[in-house]
Design a protein around this motif. Structure first.
Motif, PDB file in Angstrom:
ATOM      1  N   GLU A 118      -2.921  -6.484   6.323  1.00 14.26           N
ATOM      2  CA  GLU A 118      -1.654  -6.347   6.936  1.00 14.26           C
ATOM      3  C   GLU A 118      -0.701  -7.309   6.753  1.00 14.26           C
ATOM      4  O   GLU A 118       0.641  -7.158   6.501  1.00 14.26           O
ATOM      5  N   ASN A 119      -1.380  -8.628   6.721  1.00  9.41           N
ATOM      6  CA  ASN A 119      -0.372  -9.885   6.424  1.00  9.41           C
ATOM      7  C   ASN A 119       0.014  -9.881   5.049  1.00  9.41           C
ATOM      8  O   ASN A 119       1.225 -10.147   4.953  1.00  9.41           O
ATOM      9  N   ILE A 120      -0.544  -9.475   4.208  1.00  7.63           N
ATOM     10  CA  ILE A 120      -0.227  -9.348   3.017  1.00  7.63           C
ATOM     11  C   ILE A 120       0.782  -8.344   2.777  1.00  7.63           C
ATOM     12  O   ILE A 120       1.702  -8.412   1.967  1.00  7.63           O
TER      13      ILE A 120
ATOM     14  N   GLY B  78       6.463  -8.502  -5.011  1.00  9.26           N
ATOM     15  CA  GLY B  78       5.487  -7.622  -5.464  1.00  9.26           C
ATOM     16  C   GLY B  78       5.347  -6.410  -4.443  1.00  9.26           C
ATOM     17  O   GLY B  78       6.169  -6.519  -3.354  1.00  9.26           O
ATOM     18  N   THR B  79       4.464  -5.512  -4.798  1.00  5.03           N
ATOM     19  CA  THR B  79       4.517  -4.438  -3.726  1.00  5.03           C
ATOM     20  C   THR B  79       2.915  -3.894  -3.771  1.00  5.03           C
ATOM     21  O   THR B  79       2.313  -3.797  -4.613  1.00  5.03           O
ATOM     22  N   VAL B  80       2.482  -3.590  -2.508  1.00  8.99           N
ATOM     23  CA  VAL B  80       1.054  -3.212  -2.270  1.00  8.99           C
ATOM     24  C   VAL B  80       1.130  -1.927  -2.490  1.00  8.99           C
ATOM     25  O   VAL B  80       1.956  -0.675  -1.931  1.00  8.99           O
ATOM     26  N   VAL B  81       0.524  -1.057  -3.517  1.00 10.70           N
ATOM     27  CA  VAL B  81       0.596   0.366  -3.886  1.00 10.70           C
ATOM     28  C   VAL B  81      -0.726   1.032  -3.330  1.00 10.70           C
ATOM     29  O   VAL B  81      -0.828   2.224  -3.403  1.00 10.70           O
ATOM     30  N   GLY B  82      -1.629   0.469  -2.781  1.00  5.97           N
ATOM     31  CA  GLY B  82      -2.834   1.023  -2.275  1.00  5.97           C
ATOM     32  C   GLY B  82      -3.783   0.253  -1.566  1.00  5.97           C
ATOM     33  O   GLY B  82      -3.966  -0.920  -1.753  1.00  5.97           O
ATOM     34  N   VAL B  83      -4.352   0.901  -0.496  1.00  5.65           N
ATOM     35  CA  VAL B  83      -5.501   0.019   0.171  1.00  5.65           C
ATOM     36  C   VAL B  83      -6.478   0.895   0.064  1.00  5.65           C
ATOM     37  O   VAL B  83      -6.708   2.139   0.560  1.00  5.65           O
ATOM     38  N   PHE B  84      -7.947   0.379  -0.553  1.00  2.43           N
ATOM     39  CA  PHE B  84      -9.167   0.938  -0.644  1.00  2.43           C
ATOM     40  C   PHE B  84      -9.957   0.457   0.354  1.00  2.43           C
ATOM     41  O   PHE B  84     -10.056  -0.666   0.787  1.00  2.43           O
ATOM     42  N   THR B  85     -10.732   1.409   1.084  1.00  3.59           N
ATOM     43  CA  THR B  85     -11.544   1.211   2.234  1.00  3.59           C
ATOM     44  C   THR B  85     -13.086   2.061   2.025  1.00  3.59           C
ATOM     45  O   THR B  85     -12.997   3.184   1.444  1.00  3.59           O
ATOM     46  N   ASN B  86     -14.175   1.223   2.229  1.00  8.33           N
ATOM     47  CA  ASN B  86     -15.468   2.185   2.194  1.00  8.33           C
ATOM     48  C   ASN B  86     -15.736   2.518   3.746  1.00  8.33           C
ATOM     49  O   ASN B  86     -16.836   3.028   4.030  1.00  8.33           O
ATOM     50  N   ASN B  87     -14.865   2.359   4.579  1.00  6.53           N
ATOM     51  CA  ASN B  87     -15.106   2.854   6.047  1.00  6.53           C
ATOM     52  C   ASN B  87     -14.060   3.697   6.472  1.00  6.53           C
ATOM     53  O   ASN B  87     -12.921   3.196   6.881  1.00  6.53           O
TER      54      ASN B  87
ATOM     55  N   HIS C  37     -13.222   4.623   9.343  1.00  7.76           N
ATOM     56  CA  HIS C  37     -12.779   4.306  10.898  1.00  7.76           C
ATOM     57  C   HIS C  37     -12.330   2.843  10.757  1.00  7.76           C
ATOM     58  O   HIS C  37     -12.074   2.476  11.706  1.00  7.76           O
ATOM     59  N   ALA C  38     -12.116   2.352   9.534  1.00  8.98           N
ATOM     60  CA  ALA C  38     -11.400   1.109   9.459  1.00  8.98           C
ATOM     61  C   ALA C  38     -10.318   0.923  10.083  1.00  8.98           C
ATOM     62  O   ALA C  38      -9.400   1.877   9.867  1.00  8.98           O
ATOM     63  N   LYS C  39      -9.726  -0.218  10.831  1.00 10.28           N
ATOM     64  CA  LYS C  39      -8.455  -0.277  11.355  1.00 10.28           C
ATOM     65  C   LYS C  39      -7.455  -0.379  10.497  1.00 10.28           C
ATOM     66  O   LYS C  39      -6.206  -0.387  10.563  1.00 10.28           O
ATOM     67  N   VAL C  40      -8.000  -1.040   9.161  1.00 10.62           N
ATOM     68  CA  VAL C  40      -7.087  -1.051   8.399  1.00 10.62           C
ATOM     69  C   VAL C  40      -6.252   0.059   7.627  1.00 10.62           C
ATOM     70  O   VAL C  40      -5.007  -0.154   7.007  1.00 10.62           O
ATOM     71  N   ILE C  41      -6.808   1.293   7.806  1.00  5.99           N
ATOM     72  CA  ILE C  41      -6.075   2.633   7.509  1.00  5.99           C
ATOM     73  C   ILE C  41      -4.963   2.665   8.424  1.00  5.99           C
ATOM     74  O   ILE C  41      -3.854   2.881   7.775  1.00  5.99           O
ATOM     75  N   GLU C  42      -4.976   2.256   9.752  1.00  6.18           N
ATOM     76  CA  GLU C  42      -3.722   2.475  10.493  1.00  6.18           C
ATOM     77  C   GLU C  42      -2.807   1.422  10.227  1.00  6.18           C
ATOM     78  O   GLU C  42      -1.673   1.903  10.023  1.00  6.18           O
ATOM     79  N   ARG C  43      -3.118   0.156   9.816  1.00  2.00           N
ATOM     80  CA  ARG C  43      -2.380  -1.022   9.270  1.00  2.00           C
ATOM     81  C   ARG C  43      -1.533  -0.481   8.140  1.00  2.00           C
ATOM     82  O   ARG C  43      -0.442  -0.702   7.841  1.00  2.00           O
ATOM     83  N   ALA C  44      -2.282   0.207   7.107  1.00  4.66           N
ATOM     84  CA  ALA C  44      -1.485   0.585   5.795  1.00  4.66           C
ATOM     85  C   ALA C  44      -0.540   1.758   6.330  1.00  4.66           C
ATOM     86  O   ALA C  44       0.598   1.611   5.333  1.00  4.66           O
ATOM     87  N   LYS C  45      -0.790   2.637   7.228  1.00  6.91           N
ATOM     88  CA  LYS C  45      -0.029   3.696   7.592  1.00  6.91           C
ATOM     89  C   LYS C  45       1.375   3.139   7.885  1.00  6.91           C
ATOM     90  O   LYS C  45       2.479   3.654   7.737  1.00  6.91           O
ATOM     91  N   LYS C  46       1.258   1.942   8.929  1.00 10.67           N
ATOM     92  CA  LYS C  46       2.598   1.444   9.374  1.00 10.67           C
ATOM     93  C   LYS C  46       3.597   0.996   8.113  1.00 10.67           C
ATOM     94  O   LYS C  46       4.797   0.934   8.304  1.00 10.67           O
ATOM     95  N   PHE C  47       2.809   0.611   7.153  1.00 12.42           N
ATOM     96  CA  PHE C  47       3.630   0.278   5.899  1.00 12.42           C
ATOM     97  C   PHE C  47       3.883   1.333   4.806  1.00 12.42           C
ATOM     98  O   PHE C  47       4.269   1.140   3.721  1.00 12.42           O
ATOM     99  N   GLN C  48       3.591   2.607   5.324  1.00 10.27           N
ATOM    100  CA  GLN C  48       3.492   3.478   4.297  1.00 10.27           C
ATOM    101  C   GLN C  48       2.781   3.599   3.002  1.00 10.27           C
ATOM    102  O   GLN C  48       3.367   3.822   1.876  1.00 10.27           O
ATOM    103  N   VAL C  49       1.571   2.711   3.152  1.00 11.27           N
ATOM    104  CA  VAL C  49       1.008   2.378   1.728  1.00 11.27           C
ATOM    105  C   VAL C  49      -0.316   3.447   2.028  1.00 11.27           C
ATOM    106  O   VAL C  49      -0.871   3.451   2.805  1.00 11.27           O
TER     107      VAL C  49
END
Length: 187
Positions: free
Chosen positions: A16-18, A28-37, A39-51
């Motif tokens: 999220e900080n990045i 630069g631009t974050v074009v994707g967040v990859f996760t193996n989980n 249920h990871a909270k990182v998914i919600e965080r990525a949605k906030k930034f429309q990633v």
């Protein structure tokens, strides 16, 4: 615009900080967040930034599924930010010197398999270290053995719990990780 892909397995505070840094800075631009989980909270965080997020399993990481997704995105840098699985050699080879990781200790100390998060902080506390820090390094085929890019340290002699150490490390990560990424993108 330089493209960044993030890998995270859990909370995603570094991710999220990045994302926040690059949304504001335009460096630069974050074009994707990859996760193996899934249920990871990182998914919600990525949605906030429309990633866009990509959820995968171990098989998809080992076969060409994740690699194919990465090749479609053509990232300039792949950033492991709290990613807990061993990163596959075939992806490292496809993106030479473009895969980096942050580790919550001053490598080569407190690195290797199983040394992540609170495991690291507990080990540092147990050894009664006077300082610890972070290491940003290139990823190779071994846990935490890639070439160092950056280290920052912090005094911890007044810390009495692993949680206090974790907080100091978190502050270092928040301050330095985006800046290191910018430096790498700028070459």
């Amino acid at each position: 615009m330089k493209k960044i892909v993030l890998f995270a397995s859990g909370n995603g505070s570094n991710a999220e900080n990045i994302m926040a840094h690059f949304e504001k800075s335009g460096q630069g631009t974050v074009v994707g967040v990859f996760t193996n989980n899934s249920h990871a909270k990182v998914i919600e965080r990525a949605k906030k930034f429309q990633v866009p997020t990509y959820v995968f399993n171990k098989t998809e990481l080992s076969d060409d599924t994740v690699l194919n997704n990465l090749q479609e995105l053509q990232p300039d840098l792949i950033v492991l930010a709290g990613f807990l699985l061993k990163f596959p050699v075939h992806i490292i080879n496809a993106f030479p010197n473009k895969v980096i990781n942050i580790h919550p200790a001053l490598l080569p100390n407190y690195g290797g398999k199983g040394m992540y998060g609170m495991n690291v902080h507990n080990a540092v506390l147990e050894k009664k270290e006077k300082e610890t820090g972070i290491t940003v390094h290139y990823v190779n085929e071994h846990f935490d053995e890639g070439e160092f890019i950056f280290q920052a340290n912090v005094a911890i002699e007044n810390c009495t719990t692993a949680e206090e150490i974790a907080q100091k490390i978190h502050e270092l990560e928040m301050e330095h990780f985006p800046k290191v990424i910018v430096r790498l993108l700028e070459g």
